[in-house]
Design a protein around this motif. Structure first.
Motif, short mmCIF file in Angstrom:
data_model
loop_
_atom_site.label_atom_id
_atom_site.label_comp_id
_atom_site.label_asym_id
_atom_site.label_seq_id
_atom_site.Cartn_x
_atom_site.Cartn_y
_atom_site.Cartn_z
N GLY A 84 99.94 90.07 60.71
CA GLY A 84 100.41 90.14 59.33
C GLY A 84 101.77 90.77 59.15
N CYS A 85 102.55 90.88 60.21
CA CYS A 85 103.87 91.51 60.13
C CYS A 85 104.94 90.49 59.76
CB CYS A 85 104.25 92.15 61.46
SG CYS A 85 103.17 93.51 61.95
N GLN A 86 105.85 90.89 58.86
CA GLN A 86 107.05 90.09 58.61
C GLN A 86 107.93 90.15 59.86
OE1 GLN A 86 106.65 88.73 55.60
NE2 GLN A 86 105.00 90.14 55.05
N ALA A 110 100.07 82.61 59.03
CA ALA A 110 99.84 83.96 58.53
C ALA A 110 100.54 84.20 57.19
CB ALA A 110 100.32 84.98 59.55
N ASP A 111 101.36 83.24 56.76
CA ASP A 111 102.12 83.35 55.51
C ASP A 111 102.99 84.60 55.52
OD1 ASP A 111 102.98 82.51 53.02
OD2 ASP A 111 101.43 83.60 51.93
N VAL A 112 103.71 84.80 56.64
CA VAL A 112 104.65 85.91 56.72
C VAL A 112 106.07 85.35 56.73
CG1 VAL A 112 103.04 87.42 57.92
CG2 VAL A 112 104.58 85.97 59.26
N THR A 264 109.56 87.34 47.61
CA THR A 264 109.60 86.16 46.74
C THR A 264 108.81 84.97 47.27
OG1 THR A 264 111.60 85.28 47.82
CG2 THR A 264 111.92 86.83 45.98
N GLY A 265 108.55 84.97 48.57
CA GLY A 265 107.90 83.80 49.17
C GLY A 265 108.83 82.64 49.39
N THR A 266 110.12 82.84 49.15
CA THR A 266 111.12 81.78 49.36
C THR A 266 111.71 81.91 50.76
OG1 THR A 266 111.69 81.81 47.01
CG2 THR A 266 113.27 80.78 48.53
N PRO A 267 111.55 80.90 51.61
CA PRO A 267 112.07 81.01 52.98
C PRO A 267 113.58 81.20 53.01
CG PRO A 267 110.54 79.16 52.78
CD PRO A 267 110.83 79.63 51.38
N HIS A 268 114.04 81.99 53.94
CA HIS A 268 115.48 82.15 54.14
C HIS A 268 116.00 80.97 54.95
CE1 HIS A 268 119.26 83.79 55.75
NE2 HIS A 268 119.28 84.50 54.64
#
Length: 297
Positions: A84-86, A110-112, A264-268
């Protein structure tokens, strides 16, 4: 955001640890390394905790910054994502396409959030220039020269085993591609030829119809070292501006980019998926070097 640092080498010591320690919105929580004594020393220097158990660190932090060889990084990125780590990763994401795909899949599952630290993409003037050229369009061709003298006695990376094994293609190739791809589009075919020592020259055909060339070396004469990107097209001739600050300032912005993507959940634009696209080009170039023919990406 609580950060753990994976790695204790020159890059981790000179850039990652000081930036994580100084960032006002980051808690530099811990260090893990393959050499426990080095992890202990680095953690003590910055008042962080040294971990011998990687899983314990992953459970204690919100994000990890990775400063390890790419073959090690790709495996640990999967492990960190599952915890669960960014992910704040270094370039290249991996040294094989399957390993890069596994890292991307793990982050997505994992939605990270993920950011791959292509240093040029986090320079203020450079990123603004890249975005402007991408909006302008109409480019006919591009040229990137990324020449270093990494194996000289003065370089802190002279003893790097993975750089000696993989050479300029995999070390500075990602920098050149990180500028060319967002402007000229995805590479569909690449031809690679060897030059002196570890020097590699690439000829790329992009999906936009444009072409590009890149000359990559870690063994250039010191007086010949440097990086240049030039674009030619309907807008004329433009050249990537030189950087005004160092890697620490760029990493600070990369940390902010990861924090924003996580919030934000917006991918870089420089997420793991982009890192995979770069690895796919590098792997195709490696195939071209082995076969003497153009390789599809």
């Amino acid at each position: 955001m609580r950060f753990g640092l994976l790695g204790t080498g020159p890059w981790a010591t000179a850039v990652h640890a000081p930036v994580l320690d100084a960032h006002p919105d980051v808690e530099f929580a811990g260090v893990w390394g393959r050499r426990p004594e080095a992890a202990n020393a680095l953690a003590e220097r910055f008042g962080a905790r040294s971990y011998q158990d990687l899983d314990a660190l992953l459970s204690d932090v919100d994000a990890v910054a990775v400063a390890l060889p790419p073959a090690v990084q790709s495996e640990l990125a999967v492990r960190a994502a599952k915890a669960g780590c960014q992910l704040l990763l270094d370039k290249p994401l991996a040294v094989t396409v399957p390993a890069a795909r596994e890292a991307v899949a793990a982050a997505q599952a994992a939605d990270v959030a993920s950011v791959v630290f292509f240093t040029t993409r986090f320079g203020l003037e450079q990123e603004a220039w890249i975005s402007e050229q991408a909006r302008t369009g109409g480019w006919f061709t591009g040229r990137a020269d990324w020449l270093g003298a990494v194996f000289s006695a003065e370089s802190p990376f002279a003893a790097s085993p993975w750089r000696r094994e993989k050479g300029a293609l995999w070390d500075v190739g990602p920098h050149a591609l990180s500028v060319l791809l967002p402007v000229l589009g995805e590479v569909e075919e690449v031809t690679a030829v060897r030059g002196p020592a570890d020097t590699v020259q690439l000829f790329c055909r992009h999906g936009s119809g444009a072409t590009s060339t890149a000359t990559l070396s870690l063994t250039a004469p010191p007086a010949a070292s440097g990086a240049t990107v030039e674009l030619r097209g309907e807008g004329g001739v433009v050249v990537l501006p030189e950087r005004n600050d160092g890697p620490a300032a760029a990493l600070h912005r990369a940390v902010d980019a990861l924090r924003s993507a996580a919030a934000t959940g917006t991918p870089h634009p420089c997420d793991a998926a982009f890192g995979l696209a770069v690895v796919e080009v590098l792997a195709a170039a490696e195939q071209s070097l082995a076969t003497g023919r153009a390789a599809a990406v």
